[in-house]
Design a protein around this motif. Sequence first.
Motif, PDB file in Angstrom:
ATOM      1  N   ILE A 191      33.551  38.720  37.528  1.00  0.00           N
ATOM      2  CA  ILE A 191      34.027  39.743  36.612  1.00  0.00           C
ATOM      3  C   ILE A 191      33.113  40.966  36.656  1.00  0.00           C
ATOM      4  CG2 ILE A 191      34.573  40.275  34.199  1.00  0.00           C
ATOM      5  CD1 ILE A 191      34.867  37.185  33.778  1.00  0.00           C
ATOM      6  N   ASP A 192      33.729  42.116  36.866  1.00  0.00           N
ATOM      7  CA  ASP A 192      33.052  43.410  36.754  1.00  0.00           C
ATOM      8  C   ASP A 192      33.514  43.998  35.417  1.00  0.00           C
ATOM      9  OD1 ASP A 192      31.655  45.777  37.337  1.00  0.00           O
ATOM     10  OD2 ASP A 192      33.404  46.649  38.328  1.00  0.00           O
ATOM     11  N   PRO A 193      32.696  43.923  34.366  1.00  0.00           N
ATOM     12  CA  PRO A 193      33.146  44.279  33.017  1.00  0.00           C
ATOM     13  C   PRO A 193      33.321  45.779  32.801  1.00  0.00           C
ATOM     14  CG  PRO A 193      30.832  43.702  32.973  1.00  0.00           C
ATOM     15  CD  PRO A 193      31.310  43.474  34.384  1.00  0.00           C
ATOM     16  N   TYR A 233      40.470  48.612  29.563  1.00  0.00           N
ATOM     17  CA  TYR A 233      39.137  48.673  28.982  1.00  0.00           C
ATOM     18  C   TYR A 233      38.994  47.860  27.697  1.00  0.00           C
ATOM     19  CZ  TYR A 233      40.256  51.703  25.018  1.00  0.00           C
ATOM     20  OH  TYR A 233      40.736  52.195  23.841  1.00  0.00           O
ATOM     21  N   GLY A 234      37.788  47.406  27.497  1.00  0.00           N
ATOM     22  CA  GLY A 234      37.365  46.934  26.198  1.00  0.00           C
ATOM     23  C   GLY A 234      37.569  45.489  25.832  1.00  0.00           C
ATOM     24  N   SER A 259      42.095  50.636  40.231  1.00  0.00           N
ATOM     25  CA  SER A 259      41.290  50.401  39.045  1.00  0.00           C
ATOM     26  C   SER A 259      40.316  51.558  38.913  1.00  0.00           C
ATOM     27  CB  SER A 259      40.572  49.048  39.124  1.00  0.00           C
ATOM     28  OG  SER A 259      39.750  48.984  40.273  1.00  0.00           O
ATOM     29  N   HIS A 260      39.562  51.559  37.869  1.00  0.00           N
ATOM     30  CA  HIS A 260      38.726  52.695  37.533  1.00  0.00           C
ATOM     31  C   HIS A 260      37.735  53.056  38.655  1.00  0.00           C
ATOM     32  CE1 HIS A 260      35.684  54.964  34.990  1.00  0.00           C
ATOM     33  NE2 HIS A 260      35.964  55.281  35.195  1.00  0.00           N
ATOM     34  N   SER A 305      38.312  53.099  31.882  1.00  0.00           N
ATOM     35  CA  SER A 305      37.550  52.001  32.452  1.00  0.00           C
ATOM     36  C   SER A 305      38.405  50.734  32.520  1.00  0.00           C
ATOM     37  CB  SER A 305      36.307  51.752  31.585  1.00  0.00           C
ATOM     38  OG  SER A 305      35.500  50.739  32.131  1.00  0.00           O
ATOM     39  N   THR A 306      38.143  49.893  33.507  1.00  0.00           N
ATOM     40  CA  THR A 306      38.845  48.616  33.629  1.00  0.00           C
ATOM     41  C   THR A 306      37.847  47.522  33.986  1.00  0.00           C
ATOM     42  OG1 THR A 306      39.344  49.039  35.970  1.00  0.00           O
ATOM     43  CG2 THR A 306      41.049  49.619  34.370  1.00  0.00           C
ATOM     44  N   SER A 307      38.197  46.301  33.619  1.00  0.00           N
ATOM     45  CA  SER A 307      37.446  45.139  34.087  1.00  0.00           C
ATOM     46  C   SER A 307      38.166  44.628  35.326  1.00  0.00           C
ATOM     47  CB  SER A 307      37.428  44.026  33.030  1.00  0.00           C
ATOM     48  OG  SER A 307      36.616  44.360  31.938  1.00  0.00           O
ATOM     49  N   GLY A 308      37.415  44.449  36.391  1.00  0.00           N
ATOM     50  CA  GLY A 308      37.964  43.849  37.599  1.00  0.00           C
ATOM     51  C   GLY A 308      37.619  42.372  37.600  1.00  0.00           C
ATOM     52  N   ILE A 309      38.609  41.544  37.897  1.00  0.00           N
ATOM     53  CA  ILE A 309      38.399  40.095  37.885  1.00  0.00           C
ATOM     54  C   ILE A 309      39.022  39.506  39.142  1.00  0.00           C
ATOM     55  CG2 ILE A 309      38.817  37.949  36.624  1.00  0.00           C
ATOM     56  CD1 ILE A 309      39.248  39.694  34.096  1.00  0.00           C
TER      57      ILE A 309
END
Length: 151
Positions: free
Chosen positions: A6-8, A36-37, A115-116, A16-20
Amino acid sequence: MKILAIDPSSNQAITSTSGIVYLDNAKLLDHWTVEYGVSNFKKWAKEVGQQLKPDVIVIEKFELRDGSADNSVLETIAEIMKWFPEAILFRNAGYASDIPNELLKGLGLYKFSKSHHQDVRAAARLGLFWAMRNDVQEVVDDIGGQLELNT
């Protein structure tokens, strides 16, 4: 070995996004770009994350970068740790040189939905980096095997 990496995201920056990514050694099982968030990660964890059965969960350890005042990534990490208390916070220093773009391309782990900051790619890189730095032989062997198959 199944790796959830996970890239938070920020908990403030709406772009912003979390990459999983969910990997089986060096093979992609699935991936997600989570908005995000904290609230969006919580929704993903309830709907998807709790059904996964990884052997290890790796989260990018957040370090404030020069010129940035957004520490809210720590809030997102705290939420991730609530869902996955066994997760490992892992520093990504050197991961781009150890897991170069050409390697990710060869493994089919380079191109993902937008993604971001290429957060899904970053998560894939982090998962493989953790495995290599921890000498997880089955992952290292699978990287070689996948590269052989794809050439």
